[in-house]
Scaffold this motif. Structure first.
Motif, short mmCIF file in Angstrom:
data_model
loop_
_atom_site.label_atom_id
_atom_site.label_comp_id
_atom_site.label_asym_id
_atom_site.label_seq_id
_atom_site.Cartn_x
_atom_site.Cartn_y
_atom_site.Cartn_z
N ILE A 301 43.71 31.95 48.64
CA ILE A 301 43.88 32.88 47.75
C ILE A 301 43.82 34.29 47.76
N GLU A 302 43.13 34.73 48.78
CA GLU A 302 42.78 36.26 48.80
C GLU A 302 44.27 36.92 49.72
N GLU A 303 44.79 36.06 50.47
CA GLU A 303 46.13 36.37 51.24
C GLU A 303 47.12 36.84 49.88
N THR A 304 47.37 35.71 49.19
CA THR A 304 48.21 35.85 48.31
C THR A 304 48.05 36.70 47.26
N LEU A 305 46.65 36.97 46.75
CA LEU A 305 46.37 38.11 45.51
C LEU A 305 46.52 39.51 46.08
N LYS A 306 46.04 39.74 47.30
CA LYS A 306 45.81 41.06 47.70
C LYS A 306 47.27 41.70 47.86
N LYS A 307 48.39 40.78 48.25
CA LYS A 307 49.45 41.24 48.14
C LYS A 307 49.99 41.70 46.67
N LEU A 308 49.57 41.17 45.74
CA LEU A 308 50.16 41.45 44.40
C LEU A 308 49.38 42.43 43.57
N PHE A 309 48.11 42.43 44.10
CA PHE A 309 47.17 43.19 43.59
C PHE A 309 46.31 44.07 44.62
N PRO A 310 46.83 45.23 45.16
CA PRO A 310 46.27 46.12 46.37
C PRO A 310 44.72 46.43 46.00
N PHE A 311 44.70 46.63 44.35
CA PHE A 311 43.36 47.35 44.26
C PHE A 311 42.14 46.42 44.24
N ILE A 312 42.24 45.07 44.70
CA ILE A 312 41.25 44.03 44.93
C ILE A 312 40.22 44.51 46.02
N VAL A 313 39.15 44.77 45.71
CA VAL A 313 38.13 45.14 46.81
C VAL A 313 37.50 43.95 47.44
N ASP A 314 36.97 42.82 46.89
CA ASP A 314 36.27 41.78 47.57
C ASP A 314 36.60 40.40 46.48
N LEU A 315 36.24 39.32 47.01
CA LEU A 315 36.06 38.12 45.82
C LEU A 315 35.18 37.16 46.57
N ALA A 316 34.53 36.42 45.62
CA ALA A 316 33.36 35.65 45.84
C ALA A 316 33.55 34.41 45.19
N PHE A 317 33.22 33.21 45.49
CA PHE A 317 33.06 31.97 44.84
C PHE A 317 31.69 31.52 44.20
N VAL A 318 31.26 31.28 43.19
CA VAL A 318 30.18 31.05 42.95
C VAL A 318 29.70 29.71 43.53
N GLN A 319 28.71 29.65 44.13
CA GLN A 319 28.17 28.39 44.84
C GLN A 319 27.93 27.38 43.97
N LYS A 320 28.19 26.22 44.81
CA LYS A 320 28.01 24.80 43.90
C LYS A 320 28.62 24.72 42.74
N THR A 321 29.83 25.51 42.40
CA THR A 321 30.75 25.18 41.35
C THR A 321 32.01 24.37 41.96
N PHE A 322 32.12 24.11 43.14
CA PHE A 322 33.16 23.34 43.98
C PHE A 322 34.31 24.15 43.62
N GLY A 323 34.03 25.56 43.85
CA GLY A 323 35.46 26.48 43.93
C GLY A 323 36.08 26.80 42.73
N SER A 324 35.49 26.61 41.51
CA SER A 324 36.06 26.63 40.30
C SER A 324 35.74 28.13 39.45
N SER A 325 34.72 28.51 39.93
CA SER A 325 34.10 29.76 39.52
C SER A 325 34.46 30.96 40.48
N VAL A 326 34.98 32.09 40.26
CA VAL A 326 35.30 33.10 41.32
C VAL A 326 35.01 34.41 40.44
N VAL A 327 34.42 35.49 41.22
CA VAL A 327 34.27 36.82 40.73
C VAL A 327 34.85 37.74 41.80
#
Length: 444
Positions: A301-327
């Motif tokens: 996801i990071e590879e794809t998104l940062k090409k479209l939205f270069p203003f992204i600084v960082d991203l993290a998945f909330v643990q134990k949400t099996f990859g469903s919740s991201v900040v």
């Protein structure tokens, strides 16, 4: 690193191994894994009552372990680049102890765990199944859960390719399907078995790309099936295509029980193992399963998104949400672009909830994220609810992953008027460090 025991030695060297010397009983292990996973260490139970093997769990407690394994500050990009490579397998000499298990009870030989209260039976959740395609000759592999069905019979949930295609071919001909199960490999090999391969591609060659060299293999005793040489335990036998039963329920990574309508049964004829073997147990709701899933998701996801939205600084998945919740944190940008980002995040099948915050928010501190939510989100205009989208099949609200409502939240200050964020007045750094040190490093 060629085996699970190489990996355990690696984690011991880096202070990431918690060794439990006291003898434990099989029934206590799931709760111990649950409670000890938060130590963020690999767990090694060295003495199991009634068994000669040891048991290892929580192999990848966080993404940080991949920085050490790959020896890089950017394990996500390293992983993506490695996926573009393959390496041929290497035949090696077989040095295993082996016994017949015809008529014997596997539960007396292996510490197969009943993970959750209402599981239908003990399950093996780390089994790497390998079988040869009768038409192409290519060995298909994958991680498939296995249900104990008494004595030497194990149900095997063959749902995904390539194994399901091989199974259907044997079933159509009314033939037994030879199969070998490997249990207990290092995390890179295990990760490679969970990835999707191109038709006709052996996943061990993909795992070789991740490792930077060909995976050593040995041939099964009873069938022409190459299996990874470094595994701790092997089960050999065949699938009885006529013995089909309900599979489960089993508590899955989503935290809910899941039942498969039916699965075939493997008849285990032979058990082979390394000297003093280690059994790999994976509690589906533990950090280990979540870490495998979110590590791969973040890389893609990071590879794809940062090409479209270069203003992204960082991203993290909330643990134990099996990859469903991201900040996701962002640099200052017009709020319309944040809405575009939210829509793009929710378009990914794995993501159900996305929150965008300013770069001054610590993504790994959920109190910080929640503070941004309650102070910077204007609920009547900053929350997007998108109904009827494609989601993960394991989502408890979804039927086959379809028809799920997703939510995006703009918790930034962009386009809004706020007072300046209050910062705690800084004291004398040396004095502060001295006092904290005298308290044993509390809050340092």
């Amino acid at each position: 690193m060629e085996s699970l025991r190489d990996y355990v030695a690696f984690t011991r060297k880096h202070g990431l191994l918690l060794e439990i010397d006291e003898q434990v009983v099989r029934e206590d292990i799931p709760q111990l894994i649950e409670q000890l996973s938060d130590t963020k260490k690999v767990l090694l139970f060295k003495s199991l009552k009634g068994y000669t093997c040891s048991l290892v769990a929580n192999l990848v407690p966080s993404h940080e372990i991949f920085r050490l394994i790959f020896d890089t500050d950017d394990p996500y990009n390293f992983f993506l680049q490695s996926l573009k490579k393959t390496a041929k397998t290497v035949q090696t000499e077989r040095k295993l102890e082996t016994v017949s298990v015809k008529g014997r009870d596997l539960l007396s030989l292996l510490p197969i765990l009943k993970h959750y209260e209402k599981d239908s039976a003990p399950f093996i959740t780390t089994s790497i199944a390998s079988a040869r395609d009768p038409d192409t000759g290519v060995v298909g592999r994958g991680v498939h859960r296995m249900e104990y069905r008494g004595k030497n019979r194990m149900g095997i949930a063959i749902i995904n390719p390539p194994l399901v295609d091989i199974y259907r071919k044997h079933k159509a001909k009314g033939e037994r399907m030879p199969i070998t199960i490997a249990i207990g490999v290092d995390p890179l090999l295990f990760l490679g078995m969970a990835l999707k391969a191109q038709p006709g591609q052996d996943k061990l060659e993909m795992a070789g790309g991740l490792k930077g060299k060909g995976v050593k293999v040995v041939q099964s005793f009873d069938a022409r099936i190459d299996v990874p040489a470094g595994a701790e335990i092997y089960l050999e036998g065949y699938i009885d295509t006529k013995d089909v039963r309900q599979d489960g329920p089993l508590g899955e990574i989503s935290g809910y029980y899941m039942t498969n309508k039916e699965s075939p049964t493997m008849i285990v004829n032979r058990l082979s193992y390394q000297p003093a073997p280690m059994y790999h147990a994976l509690l589906p709701t533990s950090l280990e399963g979540d870490t495998y899933l979110t590590f791969v998701s973040r890389a893609l996801i990071e590879e794809t998104l940062k090409k479209l939205f270069p203003f992204i600084v960082d991203l993290a998945f909330v643990q134990k949400t099996f990859g469903s919740s991201v900040v996701v944190s962002v640099k200052p940008v017009h709020r319309s672009r944040i809405r575009n980002l939210l829509l793009s995040l929710l378009a990914f099948q794995t993501i159900k909830k996305a929150v965008v915050v300013d770069e001054d928010i610590d993504l790994h501190n959920l109190r910080d994220v929640e503070w941004a939510l309650v102070t910077r989100c204007v609920a009547d205009r900053d929350i997007l609810i998108i109904p009827d989208l494609h989601a993960q099949a394991i989502d408890p609200q979804a039927e086959h992953g379809l028809g799920v409502s997703k939510m995006g939240i703009d918790a930034t200050t962009q386009g809004k008027t706020f007072e300046e964020k209050a910062a705690v007045a800084a004291g004398n750094r040396r004095n502060i460090e001295r006092i904290l040190k005298s308290l044993g490093g509390v809050c340092s």
